[in-house]
Each structure stands twice: as C-alpha cells, then as structure tokens.
Design a protein around this motif. Sequence first.
Motif, PDB file in Angstrom:
ATOM      1  N   ARG A 100       0.828  -1.214   0.000  1.00 39.89           N
ATOM      2  CA  ARG A 100       0.000   0.000   0.000  1.00 39.89           C
ATOM      3  C   ARG A 100       0.862   1.265   0.000  1.00 39.89           C
ATOM      4  O   ARG A 100       0.572   2.227  -0.702  1.00 39.89           O
ATOM      5  CB  ARG A 100      -0.931   0.025   1.212  1.00 39.89           C
ATOM      6  CG  ARG A 100      -1.954  -1.080   1.200  1.00 39.89           C
ATOM      7  CD  ARG A 100      -2.996  -0.826   0.123  1.00 39.89           C
ATOM      8  NE  ARG A 100      -4.050  -1.790   0.214  1.00 39.89           N
ATOM      9  CZ  ARG A 100      -4.417  -2.573  -0.787  1.00 39.89           C
ATOM     10  NH1 ARG A 100      -3.819  -2.479  -1.953  1.00 39.89           N
ATOM     11  NH2 ARG A 100      -5.381  -3.442  -0.641  1.00 39.89           N
ATOM     12  N   ASP A 102       3.957   1.524  -1.053  1.00 39.16           N
ATOM     13  CA  ASP A 102       4.623   1.625  -2.356  1.00 39.16           C
ATOM     14  C   ASP A 102       3.680   2.218  -3.397  1.00 39.16           C
ATOM     15  O   ASP A 102       4.076   3.061  -4.201  1.00 39.16           O
ATOM     16  CB  ASP A 102       5.117   0.250  -2.821  1.00 39.16           C
ATOM     17  CG  ASP A 102       6.301  -0.253  -2.011  1.00 39.16           C
ATOM     18  OD1 ASP A 102       6.915   0.562  -1.280  1.00 39.16           O
ATOM     19  OD2 ASP A 102       6.605  -1.459  -2.098  1.00 39.16           O
ATOM     20  N   ALA A 103       2.415   1.779  -3.382  1.00 41.69           N
ATOM     21  CA  ALA A 103       1.429   2.323  -4.322  1.00 41.69           C
ATOM     22  C   ALA A 103       1.195   3.805  -4.061  1.00 41.69           C
ATOM     23  O   ALA A 103       1.089   4.600  -5.004  1.00 41.69           O
ATOM     24  CB  ALA A 103       0.109   1.555  -4.207  1.00 41.69           C
ATOM     25  N   LEU A 104       1.143   4.206  -2.806  1.00 41.06           N
ATOM     26  CA  LEU A 104       0.986   5.626  -2.475  1.00 41.06           C
ATOM     27  C   LEU A 104       2.183   6.426  -2.964  1.00 41.06           C
ATOM     28  O   LEU A 104       2.028   7.514  -3.526  1.00 41.06           O
ATOM     29  CB  LEU A 104       0.813   5.803  -0.966  1.00 41.06           C
ATOM     30  CG  LEU A 104       0.726   7.240  -0.459  1.00 41.06           C
ATOM     31  CD1 LEU A 104      -0.491   7.944  -1.051  1.00 41.06           C
ATOM     32  CD2 LEU A 104       0.692   7.267   1.051  1.00 41.06           C
ATOM     33  N   ARG A 106       4.133   5.716  -5.506  1.00 44.51           N
ATOM     34  CA  ARG A 106       4.048   5.835  -6.977  1.00 44.51           C
ATOM     35  C   ARG A 106       3.014   6.877  -7.372  1.00 44.51           C
ATOM     36  O   ARG A 106       3.237   7.680  -8.282  1.00 44.51           O
ATOM     37  CB  ARG A 106       3.702   4.475  -7.592  1.00 44.51           C
ATOM     38  CG  ARG A 106       4.850   3.485  -7.580  1.00 44.51           C
ATOM     39  CD  ARG A 106       4.535   2.239  -8.407  1.00 44.51           C
ATOM     40  NE  ARG A 106       3.351   1.524  -7.939  1.00 44.51           N
ATOM     41  CZ  ARG A 106       3.360   0.590  -6.992  1.00 44.51           C
ATOM     42  NH1 ARG A 106       4.493   0.251  -6.404  1.00 44.51           N
ATOM     43  NH2 ARG A 106       2.252  -0.017  -6.639  1.00 44.51           N
ATOM     44  N   TYR A 107       1.872   6.907  -6.685  1.00 41.84           N
ATOM     45  CA  TYR A 107       0.823   7.879  -6.977  1.00 41.84           C
ATOM     46  C   TYR A 107       1.324   9.305  -6.747  1.00 41.84           C
ATOM     47  O   TYR A 107       1.119  10.189  -7.575  1.00 41.84           O
ATOM     48  CB  TYR A 107      -0.407   7.596  -6.105  1.00 41.84           C
ATOM     49  CG  TYR A 107      -1.458   8.671  -6.196  1.00 41.84           C
ATOM     50  CD1 TYR A 107      -2.306   8.752  -7.300  1.00 41.84           C
ATOM     51  CD2 TYR A 107      -1.598   9.613  -5.190  1.00 41.84           C
ATOM     52  CE1 TYR A 107      -3.265   9.752  -7.395  1.00 41.84           C
ATOM     53  CE2 TYR A 107      -2.556  10.608  -5.270  1.00 41.84           C
ATOM     54  CZ  TYR A 107      -3.381  10.679  -6.376  1.00 41.84           C
ATOM     55  OH  TYR A 107      -4.319  11.660  -6.474  1.00 41.84           O
ATOM     56  N   LEU A 108       1.970   9.531  -5.612  1.00 38.43           N
ATOM     57  CA  LEU A 108       2.467  10.876  -5.305  1.00 38.43           C
ATOM     58  C   LEU A 108       3.545  11.313  -6.293  1.00 38.43           C
ATOM     59  O   LEU A 108       3.596  12.473  -6.693  1.00 38.43           O
ATOM     60  CB  LEU A 108       2.992  10.933  -3.872  1.00 38.43           C
ATOM     61  CG  LEU A 108       1.934  10.782  -2.783  1.00 38.43           C
ATOM     62  CD1 LEU A 108       2.588  10.710  -1.408  1.00 38.43           C
ATOM     63  CD2 LEU A 108       0.917  11.908  -2.852  1.00 38.43           C
ATOM     64  N   TYR A 109       4.398  10.383  -6.690  1.00 36.84           N
ATOM     65  CA  TYR A 109       5.431  10.700  -7.678  1.00 36.84           C
ATOM     66  C   TYR A 109       4.784  11.097  -8.998  1.00 36.84           C
ATOM     67  O   TYR A 109       5.174  12.080  -9.630  1.00 36.84           O
ATOM     68  CB  TYR A 109       6.363   9.499  -7.861  1.00 36.84           C
ATOM     69  CG  TYR A 109       7.456   9.739  -8.873  1.00 36.84           C
ATOM     70  CD1 TYR A 109       8.563  10.494  -8.534  1.00 36.84           C
ATOM     71  CD2 TYR A 109       7.375   9.203 -10.159  1.00 36.84           C
ATOM     72  CE1 TYR A 109       9.573  10.721  -9.461  1.00 36.84           C
ATOM     73  CE2 TYR A 109       8.378   9.428 -11.085  1.00 36.84           C
ATOM     74  CZ  TYR A 109       9.475  10.188 -10.732  1.00 36.84           C
ATOM     75  OH  TYR A 109      10.468  10.409 -11.646  1.00 36.84           O
ATOM     76  N   HIS A 110       3.758  10.362  -9.395  1.00 39.93           N
ATOM     77  CA  HIS A 110       3.048  10.651 -10.640  1.00 39.93           C
ATOM     78  C   HIS A 110       2.358  12.015 -10.549  1.00 39.93           C
ATOM     79  O   HIS A 110       2.388  12.807 -11.495  1.00 39.93           O
ATOM     80  CB  HIS A 110       2.024   9.543 -10.936  1.00 39.93           C
ATOM     81  CG  HIS A 110       1.249   9.741 -12.185  1.00 39.93           C
ATOM     82  ND1 HIS A 110       1.822   9.644 -13.431  1.00 39.93           N
ATOM     83  CD2 HIS A 110      -0.057  10.039 -12.394  1.00 39.93           C
ATOM     84  CE1 HIS A 110       0.905   9.887 -14.353  1.00 39.93           C
ATOM     85  NE2 HIS A 110      -0.254  10.128 -13.747  1.00 39.93           N
ATOM     86  N   GLN A 111       1.729  12.315  -9.412  1.00 36.93           N
ATOM     87  CA  GLN A 111       1.065  13.608  -9.228  1.00 36.93           C
ATOM     88  C   GLN A 111       2.064  14.758  -9.270  1.00 36.93           C
ATOM     89  O   GLN A 111       1.775  15.821  -9.818  1.00 36.93           O
ATOM     90  CB  GLN A 111       0.302  13.634  -7.890  1.00 36.93           C
ATOM     91  CG  GLN A 111      -0.915  12.759  -7.874  1.00 36.93           C
ATOM     92  CD  GLN A 111      -1.931  13.189  -8.931  1.00 36.93           C
ATOM     93  OE1 GLN A 111      -2.233  14.362  -9.079  1.00 36.93           O
ATOM     94  NE2 GLN A 111      -2.434  12.214  -9.675  1.00 36.93           N
ATOM     95  N   GLU A 112       3.233  14.550  -8.731  1.00 33.11           N
ATOM     96  CA  GLU A 112       4.256  15.594  -8.744  1.00 33.11           C
ATOM     97  C   GLU A 112       4.757  15.842 -10.160  1.00 33.11           C
ATOM     98  O   GLU A 112       5.061  16.972 -10.527  1.00 33.11           O
ATOM     99  CB  GLU A 112       5.416  15.213  -7.827  1.00 33.11           C
ATOM    100  CG  GLU A 112       6.391  16.342  -7.603  1.00 33.11           C
ATOM    101  CD  GLU A 112       7.432  15.995  -6.568  1.00 33.11           C
ATOM    102  OE1 GLU A 112       8.592  15.824  -6.965  1.00 33.11           O
ATOM    103  OE2 GLU A 112       7.072  15.896  -5.388  1.00 33.11           O
TER     104      GLU A 112
END
Length: 152
Positions: A100, A102-104, A106-112
């Motif tokens: 979970r 790790d998925a968070l 990746r999501y935050l990196y993508h949003q940035e």
Amino acid sequence: MVKYQDNADEALNAVFAALADPTRRKVLQDLERGHLSVGELAQPHGMSLPGFMKHLRVLEDAGLVTRAKDGRVVNLALSPEPMQEAAMWLSRYEKFWSERLDALGRYLYHQEELNPPWKKAQRKASRPPSISPGTTPPAAKKSGARGPTRKR
C-alpha cells in the motif's frame, strides 16, 4: 452476539497481551541471555515479588517462558515458539502495508510529475489583484486611556 475464537486466536491474543507491558518485554529481553532465576529477573524492576510474579504468570500463560525448579530456586527460560507465530501473523500485514505504501509513493510521484510544485508558485504569483471596492478598516485599539479614579 458471541464471537467464536479458536485456540490459535486465543494463543495469539495472549502473546500480544503479554508483549503489551514494558516490564514483561524487559523480562523476555533479559532471558535472551539464557536461564535466570526469578530473583535475578525481579531485582532490576524494583517491585514487590508478588507483583513481579503476576508478570511472570502472564508470560507463562502465553507460553513465552518455561519454569524449571532446581531445589528452592525457580529458573525461567525463553520459549520462542509463540513469538514465531506472532511474527508470522505480523509479516502478513507488513507485506500488505508495504504494498500500500509503495502504491501511495508511486501515486504521489506521478502527481508531482503532472503538477510540479514550481508551477503552483508561478500560478500564485500571477493572480490578479482583488476586485473588491472596499478597504479594510484599521484594527481597533486594545484599550483606551485610563479613566478617572475615585479619591477616598
């Protein structure tokens, strides 16, 4: 409503209840060095022997320690099997939370990448001035001058 618990759940509950107390965790840590007598274990805790024996009973009921009597001396030893079962139970949730987090990440990196922080600063700096017609009144003074006093 009564909830059904099997023996494995009860054993796991007993282990976690025993580990919840810092005195009992310290006893287990002391027993890592090997067999110790009750007196040797109780001495650094500064509590009455009957109070300390209650802690030992909880550890024994959870299966975390075993007793062996040698004459008048009761020695205790660490029994690691219940800890291994607790560690296995925790490892399932460690895997769950690691996935979970790790998925968070990746999501935050993508949003940035989609919305870099420097673009937000540029947008804030380029905002138009306020269109409200009024002005803000000055703040009121906290208190006025001292009033007249009555003479006695």
